[in-house]
Design a protein around this motif. Structure first.
Motif, PDB file in Angstrom:
ATOM      1  N   GLU A  85      20.948  59.033  11.872  1.00 54.95           N
ATOM      2  CA  GLU A  85      20.299  57.983  12.652  1.00 54.95           C
ATOM      3  C   GLU A  85      21.300  57.000  13.255  1.00 54.95           C
ATOM      4  N   GLY A  86      22.275  56.578  12.440  1.00 55.20           N
ATOM      5  CA  GLY A  86      23.268  55.624  12.914  1.00 55.20           C
ATOM      6  C   GLY A  86      24.091  56.175  14.068  1.00 55.20           C
ATOM      7  N   TYR A  87      24.518  57.421  13.948  1.00 49.09           N
ATOM      8  CA  TYR A  87      25.317  58.057  15.002  1.00 49.09           C
ATOM      9  C   TYR A  87      24.517  58.172  16.296  1.00 49.09           C
ATOM     10  N   LEU A  88      23.276  58.661  16.180  1.00 54.57           N
ATOM     11  CA  LEU A  88      22.437  58.844  17.366  1.00 54.57           C
ATOM     12  C   LEU A  88      22.146  57.512  18.050  1.00 54.57           C
ATOM     13  N   THR A  89      21.950  56.474  17.262  1.00 56.96           N
ATOM     14  CA  THR A  89      21.688  55.146  17.824  1.00 56.96           C
ATOM     15  C   THR A  89      22.893  54.638  18.606  1.00 56.96           C
ATOM     16  N   LYS A  90      24.096  54.826  18.052  1.00 49.28           N
ATOM     17  CA  LYS A  90      25.315  54.394  18.742  1.00 49.28           C
ATOM     18  C   LYS A  90      25.518  55.164  20.037  1.00 49.28           C
ATOM     19  N   MET A  91      25.273  56.461  19.996  1.00 50.00           N
ATOM     20  CA  MET A  91      25.445  57.283  21.189  1.00 50.00           C
ATOM     21  C   MET A  91      24.453  56.888  22.277  1.00 50.00           C
ATOM     22  N   ARG A  92      23.216  56.629  21.880  1.00 49.50           N
ATOM     23  CA  ARG A  92      22.207  56.198  22.857  1.00 49.50           C
ATOM     24  C   ARG A  92      22.615  54.868  23.481  1.00 49.50           C
ATOM     25  N   SER A  93      23.128  53.959  22.657  1.00 50.68           N
ATOM     26  CA  SER A  93      23.557  52.647  23.156  1.00 50.68           C
ATOM     27  C   SER A  93      24.657  52.779  24.196  1.00 50.68           C
ATOM     28  N   LYS A  94      25.546  53.747  24.010  1.00 51.88           N
ATOM     29  CA  LYS A  94      26.629  53.951  24.965  1.00 51.88           C
ATOM     30  C   LYS A  94      26.100  54.479  26.304  1.00 51.88           C
ATOM     31  N   ILE A  95      25.115  55.348  26.229  1.00 48.02           N
ATOM     32  CA  ILE A  95      24.553  55.928  27.454  1.00 48.02           C
ATOM     33  C   ILE A  95      23.761  54.898  28.246  1.00 48.02           C
ATOM     34  N   VAL A  96      22.979  54.077  27.541  1.00 45.65           N
ATOM     35  CA  VAL A  96      22.103  53.120  28.227  1.00 45.65           C
ATOM     36  C   VAL A  96      22.694  51.711  28.230  1.00 45.65           C
ATOM     37  N   SER A  97      23.999  51.601  28.047  1.00 48.38           N
ATOM     38  CA  SER A  97      24.637  50.285  28.097  1.00 48.38           C
ATOM     39  C   SER A  97      24.452  49.673  29.478  1.00 48.38           C
ATOM     40  N   ARG A  98      24.427  48.357  29.536  1.00 51.10           N
ATOM     41  CA  ARG A  98      24.236  47.674  30.814  1.00 51.10           C
ATOM     42  C   ARG A  98      25.307  48.079  31.825  1.00 51.10           C
ATOM     43  N   LYS A  99      26.548  48.205  31.370  1.00 50.50           N
ATOM     44  CA  LYS A  99      27.635  48.587  32.269  1.00 50.50           C
ATOM     45  C   LYS A  99      27.386  49.961  32.875  1.00 50.50           C
ATOM     46  N   HIS A 100      26.938  50.899  32.047  1.00 47.46           N
ATOM     47  CA  HIS A 100      26.692  52.258  32.535  1.00 47.46           C
ATOM     48  C   HIS A 100      25.525  52.287  33.508  1.00 47.46           C
ATOM     49  N   LEU A 101      24.460  51.551  33.199  1.00 47.84           N
ATOM     50  CA  LEU A 101      23.294  51.519  34.088  1.00 47.84           C
ATOM     51  C   LEU A 101      23.665  50.890  35.436  1.00 47.84           C
ATOM     52  N   ASN A 102      24.505  49.869  35.399  1.00 44.93           N
ATOM     53  CA  ASN A 102      24.962  49.260  36.646  1.00 44.93           C
ATOM     54  C   ASN A 102      25.734  50.270  37.496  1.00 44.93           C
ATOM     55  N   GLU A 103      26.549  51.080  36.830  1.00 45.99           N
ATOM     56  CA  GLU A 103      27.320  52.104  37.543  1.00 45.99           C
ATOM     57  C   GLU A 103      26.392  53.147  38.165  1.00 45.99           C
ATOM     58  N   LEU A 104      25.339  53.521  37.430  1.00 47.21           N
ATOM     59  CA  LEU A 104      24.375  54.495  37.942  1.00 47.21           C
ATOM     60  C   LEU A 104      23.664  53.949  39.174  1.00 47.21           C
ATOM     61  N   GLY A 105      23.237  52.686  39.090  1.00 43.92           N
ATOM     62  CA  GLY A 105      22.563  52.061  40.223  1.00 43.92           C
ATOM     63  C   GLY A 105      23.463  51.969  41.445  1.00 43.92           C
ATOM     64  N   LYS A 106      24.740  51.688  41.212  1.00 38.35           N
ATOM     65  CA  LYS A 106      25.706  51.613  42.322  1.00 38.35           C
ATOM     66  C   LYS A 106      25.920  52.988  42.948  1.00 38.35           C
ATOM     67  N   ASP A 107      26.050  54.018  42.099  1.00 38.75           N
ATOM     68  CA  ASP A 107      26.277  55.370  42.601  1.00 38.75           C
ATOM     69  C   ASP A 107      25.134  55.823  43.518  1.00 38.75           C
TER      70      ASP A 107
END
Length: 247
Positions: A85-107
């Protein structure tokens, strides 16, 4: 008469251009164009529906955030069967981080669809991630879960989600510094103060002290950004003493 022709004949040219632009991003035809328009409607427009309820992208952003988290969680659960659970939660947080979402929106250049009374040049980076989430919410309301999952698979998971790369990706340097200090039983302190200097915009300066010694300084337009910036500098200054965190 096909669906696209109906859009152009029954609506304005602006609607037709918007339809084609959204269709190109989605990879499929939107049914209810009004839902997608709302996904790019900034609150500064002060629009309300027939019931007097404010109309902007913020509620769709909330819905899209939930759908994104659910679909990413489903993918990680299947892709990493050994992850706890802990690993999956950390990985999800990295994917949906604000920085990453901003990059997706820019792309996807979503900012060009935003309707606002505020000049787009005045927006911060978060507008890109906000409307990206709102777009996901609109997809869910318009076409349902399967189309929402299809969009996230094609636009997020396939091009950007690499498990091995994500394992080494740092979300927050501040969290790393705090975690390391706690493990090493070292005291730490973020001394934050206003630092306007000669800038027109107010800045905040930070001195990060560990065990009573200042190890990094930084300044930014918010306390949070200044602390993160100082933490990043401290991390690279101390990395020979800090073992890379396990995710």
């Amino acid at each position: 008469m096909n669906f696209t022709s109906k859009i152009f004949n029954s609506h304005s040219k602006e609607d037709g251009d918007f339809f084609l632009g959204i269709k190109a991003i989605l990879g499929f035809k939107p049914k209810n164009l009004d839902i997608y328009k709302k996904a790019f409607l900034h609150r500064s427009m002060n629009k309300r529906d027939k019931e007097g309820i404010p109309m902007n992208y913020e509620r769709l952003e909330f819905l899209g955030d939930s759908m994104l988290g659910t679909i990413i969680s489903k993918h990680l659960y299947a892709a990493v069967p050994e992850g706890d659970e802990g690993y999956l939660t950390k990985m999800r947080s990295k994917i949906v981080s604000r920085k990453h979402l901003n990059e997706l929106g820019k792309d996807l250049q979503l900012i060009k669809f935003v309707e606002s009374r505020i000049p787009k040049s005045h927006f911060g980076d978060n507008i890109h991630g906000n409307v990206f989430e709102a777009l996901i919410g609109a997809i869910y309301l318009d076409r349902g879960y399967q189309y929402c999952e299809k969009f996230i698979d094609e636009r997020v998971i396939e091009p950007y989600v690499d498990i091995e790369q994500l394992e080494g990706k740092v979300i927050s340097y501040k969290s790393l510094i705090i975690e390391w200090c706690q493990k090493q039983k070292k005291t730490f302190n973020f001394n934050v103060y206003e630092d306007t200097g000669n800038d027109a915009v107010k800045h905040f300066a930070v001195k990060l002290s560990i065990a009573g010694n200042v190890v990094a300084k930084a300044r930014a337009t918010s306390k949070k950004k200044a602390e993160e910036k100082a933490s990043k500098r401290a991390y690279f200054a101390l990395q020979d003493r800090m073992s890379k965190p396990k995710t």
